[in-house]
Design a protein around this motif. Structure first.
Motif, PDB file in Angstrom:
ATOM      1  N   LYS A   1       2.683 -19.013 -11.091  1.00  0.00           N
ATOM      2  CA  LYS A   1       2.537 -19.122  -9.635  1.00  0.00           C
ATOM      3  C   LYS A   1       1.710 -20.344  -9.268  1.00  0.00           C
ATOM      4  N   THR A   2       0.567 -20.504  -9.932  1.00  0.00           N
ATOM      5  CA  THR A   2      -0.276 -21.665  -9.655  1.00  0.00           C
ATOM      6  C   THR A   2       0.494 -22.951  -9.936  1.00  0.00           C
ATOM      7  N   THR A   3       1.193 -22.954 -11.053  1.00  0.00           N
ATOM      8  CA  THR A   3       1.987 -24.129 -11.399  1.00  0.00           C
ATOM      9  C   THR A   3       2.976 -24.455 -10.282  1.00  0.00           C
TER      10      THR A   3
ATOM     11  N   PHE B   1      -7.510 -23.895  -3.733  1.00  0.00           N
ATOM     12  CA  PHE B   1      -7.299 -23.773  -5.172  1.00  0.00           C
ATOM     13  C   PHE B   1      -7.881 -22.457  -5.681  1.00  0.00           C
ATOM     14  N   GLN B   2      -7.312 -22.012  -6.806  1.00  0.00           N
ATOM     15  CA  GLN B   2      -7.724 -20.719  -7.344  1.00  0.00           C
ATOM     16  C   GLN B   2      -9.222 -20.695  -7.652  1.00  0.00           C
ATOM     17  N   GLN B   3      -9.741 -21.804  -8.176  1.00  0.00           N
ATOM     18  CA  GLN B   3     -11.172 -21.841  -8.518  1.00  0.00           C
ATOM     19  C   GLN B   3     -12.002 -22.475  -7.416  1.00  0.00           C
TER      20      GLN B   3
ATOM     21  N   LEU C   1      -2.261 -21.096  -0.370  1.00  0.00           N
ATOM     22  CA  LEU C   1      -3.472 -20.377  -0.748  1.00  0.00           C
ATOM     23  C   LEU C   1      -3.265 -19.693  -2.087  1.00  0.00           C
ATOM     24  N   ASP C   2      -4.093 -20.064  -3.067  1.00  0.00           N
ATOM     25  CA  ASP C   2      -3.977 -19.439  -4.384  1.00  0.00           C
ATOM     26  C   ASP C   2      -5.015 -18.323  -4.483  1.00  0.00           C
ATOM     27  N   GLU C   3      -4.566 -17.120  -4.399  1.00  0.00           N
ATOM     28  CA  GLU C   3      -5.417 -15.934  -4.447  1.00  0.00           C
ATOM     29  C   GLU C   3      -6.580 -16.036  -3.462  1.00  0.00           C
TER      30      GLU C   3
HETATM   31 MG   LIG Z   1      -2.955 -18.800 -10.915  1.00  0.00          MG
END
Ligand SMILES: [Mg+2]
Ligand SMILES: Nc1ncnc2c1ncn2[C@@H]1O[C@H](COP(=O)(O)OP(=O)(O)OP(=O)(O)O)[C@@H](O)[C@H]1O
Lengths: 380, 259
Positions: free
Chosen positions: B47-49, B91-93, B169-171
């Motif tokens: 998903k992130t990719t 980003f996720q982080q 939006l990643d998570e």
């Molecule tokens: Mg991810």
């Protein structure tokens, strides 16, 4: 679908516009940041000229109003709401989102008259904390060494060998190249002078003592401080930023055992070897140049070298190499562990690490020179 | 249901792999204007990719990526950057700039955008902070001084800084407490209503999913397994979908006192 239809309609919205009709201001079009950006100056001017003192604002023609559009209008009102305001629910929401913030102020930092005093104090404290941290680390490294004697299983062989490979093996080509070139240059400059006095044979003494005792160790130290010192600081610093060091502690692994020790030991061993290697390369450069300029055959050079340069010089050079290596590794680790979790601190500490290491090496070199002034220098 | 013809994001025949490991194989996905698209899938499904590929941070091994109806790499340098600026990314982080304070992190896209006065920027930044329920005093903190959830919220505020028409939006709700994630859903909904945003979000949280999404895309077996409203996706009979969506129901049924 209603949503998609609205999104499509917004896409085709006309640009933002403003009209004054008597006491009435009529806004229309797309009042969003992206639509306003190309005509920002014009819009600001219009708002200031036409919006002033208007009692009635009509926003029914506005297809989209984001926080920035609302902010522009709010600033035009300057805190005084118009008597009549025609807006719909969405626009009211946009105004609500920005209204509180438009007036809010950041917590300001008061002017601090004690700043110079504070600065002085902080500088002294930070110098003190450097000394304390360094002593701390030194003590821990010694304690770890003692623990290794009792518990050989905990010696980090893998990390040590990796560090040895990176700091020693991979530095061979560059240090040989630099050494050789310095040797050539030194030999060339000395040869020009010596020829004037007809003292060509002295070149062997000059190069021999100069390179083996002094230039080799210092040259390698500067190379290694730039190469490995910065790498060590950056590595530990990034581990700090990404909380890897905390993860190590959480697993009950000592950072001094796993991270500091292998690097100190690796440089302590790699540096004397590198010094020998680089000195040899520099002497080779010197020989080549002497052969060409002064007709001193390299075979003669090599055979005369042990006679004119007492062997103590080599020992001093190697000892210096080891001491400098330990110094560089300790300083690099010290700064690496002091990195705060942000990129700015990482770069500042890496710079400080290299500069401090080189300065420390040169200071140490001066101390060595004083302590060994009677050894290995033939006085006739 | 007839959808408008020009999607905001069009992915066609995407193939991606890392070494020998396939992540996407012949993946198709269109994101329409006004979508609140939830991208769900197992951990490591890619998903992130996929999100990174949508804005050109990463190139698929083959396939076509179109953003706002144009190929990602089309146009001059300025056009390419302008296109990216129309999208906000979380980003996720978090990916906050660690050397800048919270305030400067959020102000960064606004300053880059140009033309804004400093006190307008201040007002906008404070309103974004308010949106994500942070206080003005948090503005002076550095990212390292924030808690995990606060990092997420500041990153969200930064993604919203320009109120861009496309949000990735990643998570977004990972690391937020349930009440905050509820209010986050309300915030995105009201922005979506007011500004006609298009939102693509990755989530593992079924509450967020059902409260926010108007379309759901399920990424599994290297492709989009199902795409449609939540009910339509629910109706698809596939082991992964059954597990993903029915897991909660079974937990709810079994989750009586004593567990
Ligand atoms: Mg991810
Ligand atoms: N730079 C990379 N090099 C090699 N493999 C990678 C790289 N980035 C991601 N992968 C692999 O690609 C796969 C998909 O990764 P991705 O980050 O897209 O997963 P995800 O769906 O976002 O998972 P999660 O829900 O856990 O965040 C994973 O198996 C991962 O191991």
């Amino acid at each position: 679908m209603k949503r998609h239809a609205r999104a499509q309609a917004l896409l085709k919205a006309p640009p933002p516009s403003l009209q004054r009709q008597g006491q009435r201001v009529v806004l229309a079009g797309d009042w969003s940041l992206f639509a306003l950006r190309p005509r920002l100056l014009w819009t600001r001017a219009q708002l200031r000229l036409q919006g002033r003192g208007a009692e009635e604002w009509d926003l029914t023609g506005v297809s989209r109003l984001d926080a920035f559009g609302a902010l522009l209008v709010l600033r035009c009102w300057a805190g005084r709401e118009p008597a009549t305001l025609v807006i719909d629910e969405r626009q009211r929401a946009a105004f609500e989102r920005i209204r509180a913030s438009a007036a809010a102020v950041l917590p300001t930092v008061r002017r601090d008259w004690l700043l110079p005093v504070r600065w002085l104090g902080q500088t002294l404290c930070s110098a003190g904390s450097h000394v304390r941290d360094f002593a701390d680390m030194l003590g821990m490294v010694v304690l770890e060494a003692m623990r290794f004697a009792i518990e050989p299983r905990s010696i980090p062989f893998k990390e040590f060998s990796a560090a040895l490979y990176k700091a020693g093996m991979q530095a061979l080509p560059i240090s040989a190249l630099v050494g050789f070139l310095i040797g050539v240059v030194l030999s060339y400059l000395s040869a020009l002078q010596l020829r004037n006095f007809g003292a060509e044979a002295l070149i062997i003494n000059i190069l021999g003592i100069g390179i083996i005792r002094e230039l080799g160790p210092v040259l390698v130290s500067i190379l290694v401080a730039g190469r490995s010192g910065s790498a060590i600081t950056a590595q530990l610093g990034v581990m700090r930023v990404t909380e890897e060091i905390d993860a190590l502690s959480a697993m009950g692994v000592s950072r001094y055992q796993r991270l500091v020790w292998p690097k100190v030991l690796a440089l302590a061993i790699a540096m004397p070897l590198l010094v020998a290697w680089t000195s040899a390369a520099a002497l080779a450069g010197g020989m080549v140049c002497a052969d060409v300029l002064l007709d001193i055959e390299w075979a003669y050079f090599a055979s005369a070298l042990p006679n004119v340069v007492p062997i103590q010089n080599l020992y001093i050079g190697l000892a210096k190499g080891g001491a400098f290596g330990v110094t560089i590794a300790l300083i690099a680790c010290h700064f690496g562990l002091r990195v705060k979790p942000n990129t700015e601190s990482l770069s500042a500490n890496t710079t400080a690490s290299v500069v401090t290491a080189i300065t420390a090496v040169i200071l140490l070199d001066a101390i060595f020179a004083m302590l060994t002034r009677g050894i290995g220098v033939p006085l006739r | 249901m007839s959808l408008p013809a020009n999607p905001v994001i069009r992915l066609q025949g995407i193939h991606t792999r890392y070494g020998q490991h396939w992540v996407h194989q012949d993946l198709q996905l269109d994101v329409q204007r006004g979508d609140l698209l939830a991208l769900v899938g197992g951990s490591g499904a890619g998903k992130t990719t996929l999100l990174r590929q949508m804005i050109g941070l990463q190139k698929p091994d083959s396939g076509i990526v179109e953003l706002f109806g144009e190929a990602l790499m089309a146009g001059s340098r300025a056009e390419r950057f302008a296109r990216r600026r129309r999208a906000g990314v979380l980003f996720q982080q978090g990916a906050l700039f660690s050397a800048l304070s919270v305030f400067d992190n959020i102000a960064f896209p606004l300053r880059e955008f140009g033309g804004l006065l400093e006190d307008e920027i201040r007002a906008l930044v404070l309103s974004r902070l308010d949106m994500v329920e942070l206080k003005p005093q948090h503005a002076v903190l550095m990212p390292a001084q924030l808690s995990g959830g606060m990092v997420k919220r500041v990153a969200l505020a930064r993604a919203l800084a320009l109120e861009p028409e496309l949000l990735l939006l990643d998570e977004p709700t990972a690391g937020l407490d349930p009440e905050r994630s509820g209010r986050f859903v309300d915030l995105i909904r009201s922005l979506h209503d007011g500004l006609g945003l298009t939102v693509v979000f990755v989530t593992h949280d079924l509450d967020t999913l059902s409260a926010l999404a108007n379309r759901v895309a399920v990424l599994a077996e290297h492709r989009i397994l199902a795409l449609g409203s939540l009910d339509e996706v629910h109706a698809v009979d596939h082991p992964f979908i059954n597990k993903f969506f029915r897991y909660r129901q079974t937990v709810d049924e079994a989750g009586e006192p004593g567990l």
